[in-house]
Motif scaffolding. Structure first.
Motif, short mmCIF file in Angstrom:
data_model
loop_
_atom_site.label_atom_id
_atom_site.label_comp_id
_atom_site.label_asym_id
_atom_site.label_seq_id
_atom_site.Cartn_x
_atom_site.Cartn_y
_atom_site.Cartn_z
N VAL A 55 0.84 -1.19 0.00
CA VAL A 55 0.00 0.00 0.00
C VAL A 55 0.88 1.25 0.00
O VAL A 55 1.81 1.37 0.80
CB VAL A 55 -0.94 0.01 1.21
CG1 VAL A 55 -1.79 1.29 1.23
CG2 VAL A 55 -1.84 -1.22 1.22
N ALA B 204 -3.72 5.00 1.53
CA ALA B 204 -5.06 4.54 1.87
C ALA B 204 -5.95 5.76 2.06
O ALA B 204 -5.51 6.78 2.58
CB ALA B 204 -5.04 3.70 3.15
N SER B 205 -7.19 5.65 1.63
CA SER B 205 -8.13 6.76 1.77
C SER B 205 -9.02 6.52 2.98
O SER B 205 -9.35 5.37 3.31
CB SER B 205 -8.97 6.89 0.50
OG SER B 205 -9.84 7.99 0.59
N GLU C 155 -10.20 1.22 0.86
CA GLU C 155 -9.72 1.60 -0.47
C GLU C 155 -8.27 2.05 -0.39
O GLU C 155 -7.84 2.63 0.61
CB GLU C 155 -10.60 2.68 -1.11
CG GLU C 155 -10.65 3.99 -0.37
CD GLU C 155 -11.55 5.03 -1.05
OE1 GLU C 155 -11.98 4.83 -2.20
OE2 GLU C 155 -11.81 6.08 -0.41
N ALA C 156 -7.53 1.77 -1.45
CA ALA C 156 -6.10 2.07 -1.43
C ALA C 156 -5.52 2.09 -2.83
O ALA C 156 -6.11 1.57 -3.78
CB ALA C 156 -5.35 1.03 -0.59
N ALA C 157 -4.35 2.69 -2.93
CA ALA C 157 -3.49 2.56 -4.10
C ALA C 157 -2.21 1.87 -3.66
O ALA C 157 -1.81 1.97 -2.49
CB ALA C 157 -3.18 3.94 -4.69
N PHE D 159 -5.05 0.56 -8.01
CA PHE D 159 -5.90 1.10 -6.96
C PHE D 159 -7.16 0.25 -6.93
O PHE D 159 -7.60 -0.28 -7.96
CB PHE D 159 -6.23 2.57 -7.20
CG PHE D 159 -6.97 2.84 -8.49
CD1 PHE D 159 -8.35 3.05 -8.51
CD2 PHE D 159 -6.29 2.89 -9.72
CE1 PHE D 159 -9.02 3.30 -9.69
CE2 PHE D 159 -6.96 3.13 -10.91
CZ PHE D 159 -8.34 3.34 -10.89
N THR E 247 -7.14 -1.57 4.71
CA THR E 247 -6.12 -0.87 3.91
C THR E 247 -5.24 0.07 4.73
O THR E 247 -4.28 0.60 4.18
CB THR E 247 -6.79 -0.06 2.78
OG1 THR E 247 -7.74 0.85 3.34
CG2 THR E 247 -7.49 -0.98 1.78
N ASP F 63 -1.02 8.80 -6.74
CA ASP F 63 -1.50 7.74 -5.86
C ASP F 63 -2.57 8.22 -4.90
O ASP F 63 -3.54 7.51 -4.63
CB ASP F 63 -0.33 7.15 -5.06
CG ASP F 63 0.52 6.18 -5.88
OD1 ASP F 63 0.44 6.22 -7.12
OD2 ASP F 63 1.26 5.38 -5.28
N ALA G 142 -6.32 6.61 -4.78
CA ALA G 142 -6.82 5.93 -3.58
C ALA G 142 -8.21 6.38 -3.18
O ALA G 142 -8.90 5.68 -2.42
CB ALA G 142 -5.85 6.16 -2.41
#
Length: 310
Positions: free
Chosen positions: A35, A38-39, A68-70, A90, A99, A120, A124
């Motif tokens: 990761v 992360a959002s 959720e993440a990139a 993502f 995440t 990124d 995310a």
């Protein structure tokens, strides 16, 4: 082992904790990612509070926060197609892996390659927040020139909803607190400050005959105050409150597949959509990041940068 931030049982912020866990093993339809960002979403503290315990399946506590993440693919499951080790991606962790962690598994069907030129931290925000906005505006299906009311426009989903609607030729009225005015107006929203008096009266002053549709991001009494402003009850879509059906409206029909992720990413790369990333925190300050969102004080999107330091 990799560092993660989560919670030891369902409850309030007092159950949150840092811990180490082994790198998850991707299932047949999953990818393991390192990761990068992360959002943070309202969904995160709602899950921590136990709103949807089934989200975590049979995973034992502690659970990792975040959905959720990139990141970068480290391994792929045997059934995964279209994603390879080393890809910048993502996506969503919909099986409860979380995440807010250095490594996690994402569902391959809900994960996409990150296009060149997309940051990124922007990527995310797409899987939960941006696709929620896309799905809601899709669902309303309003014609060019129509007026949509975004109830709770100042948060991450609200600001994206406003931009998606404006991109489709809609006039956007948005409600929020005074601190959210500048961000909302910067993306073309006609802003209604709920501290300035009755919200419904203020909206009627702008649209005497009502609005063509409502996207609700607040729920509760606030939803009930604005839902009657829609000239057609069925054109009220809530992202947060299932009781919207009692008002003739609908919950947003969520679809988080690769095509929607790619559609949102393209809007960003084309300069048609800015997720309005505000505060960025390192993983060591994940509790502060979540608290900002949980208390409703976030301006735009809040993200956790796994490469950052305090």
């Amino acid at each position: 082992m990799s560092e993660a931030f989560g919670f030891r049982e369902f409850g309030g912020p007092q159950v949150q904790m840092f811990f180490d866990r082994p790198d998850p093993v991707p299932g047949p339809a999953e990818v393991l990612v390192r990761v990068t960002v992360a959002s943070v979403n309202p969904l995160d503290f709602k899950l921590r509070a136990g709103a949807m315990p089934q989200f975590y399946g049979d995973r034992p506590f502690p659970h990792v926060l975040g959905a959720e993440a990139a990141g970068v693919v480290l391994a792929v499951g045997a059934e995964v197609e279209g994603l390879d080790v080393g890809d910048a991606v993502f996506g969503c962790s919909l099986a409860g892996a979380g995440t807010y962690a250095r490594t996690t598994v994402l569902d391959a069907a809900n994960t996409a390659r990150k296009p060149d030129g997309l940051r990124d931290d922007w990527a995310a925000t797409i899987p939960v927040a941006v696709t929620s906005a896309l799905n809601a505006v899709d669902q309303l299906d309003l014609p060019v020139g129509a007026t949509v009311l975004v109830n709770g426009v100042g948060g991450g989903v609200g600001l994206v909803t406003a931009q998606v609607a404006r991109d489709r030729g809609l006039h956007v009225i948005g409600t929020g607190g005074a601190a959210k005015r500048a961000l909302a107006e910067a993306v073309g929203v006609t802003f209604v400050d709920y501290t300035d008096g009755d919200v419904a009266d203020q909206v009627r002053g702008l649209a005497p005959d009502g609005v063509d549709g409502v996207v609700d991001l607040v729920g509760g009494a606030s939803l009930r105050a604005v839902a009657p402003l829609s000239r057609e009850a069925g054109k009220v879509v809530s992202v947060t409150d299932p009781t919207v059906s009692e008002l003739g409206g609908e919950m947003v029909r969520r679809r988080v597949d690769r095509s929607d992720l790619e559609r949102a990413a393209a809007l960003m790369v084309q300069g048609r959509l800015d997720p309005q990333v505000g505060k960025t925190y390192p993983l060591s300050q994940a509790a502060d990041a979540l608290a900002l969102v949980e208390h409703g004080h976030a301006l735009g999107k809040v993200v956790i940068d796994m490469t950052g330091t305090a």
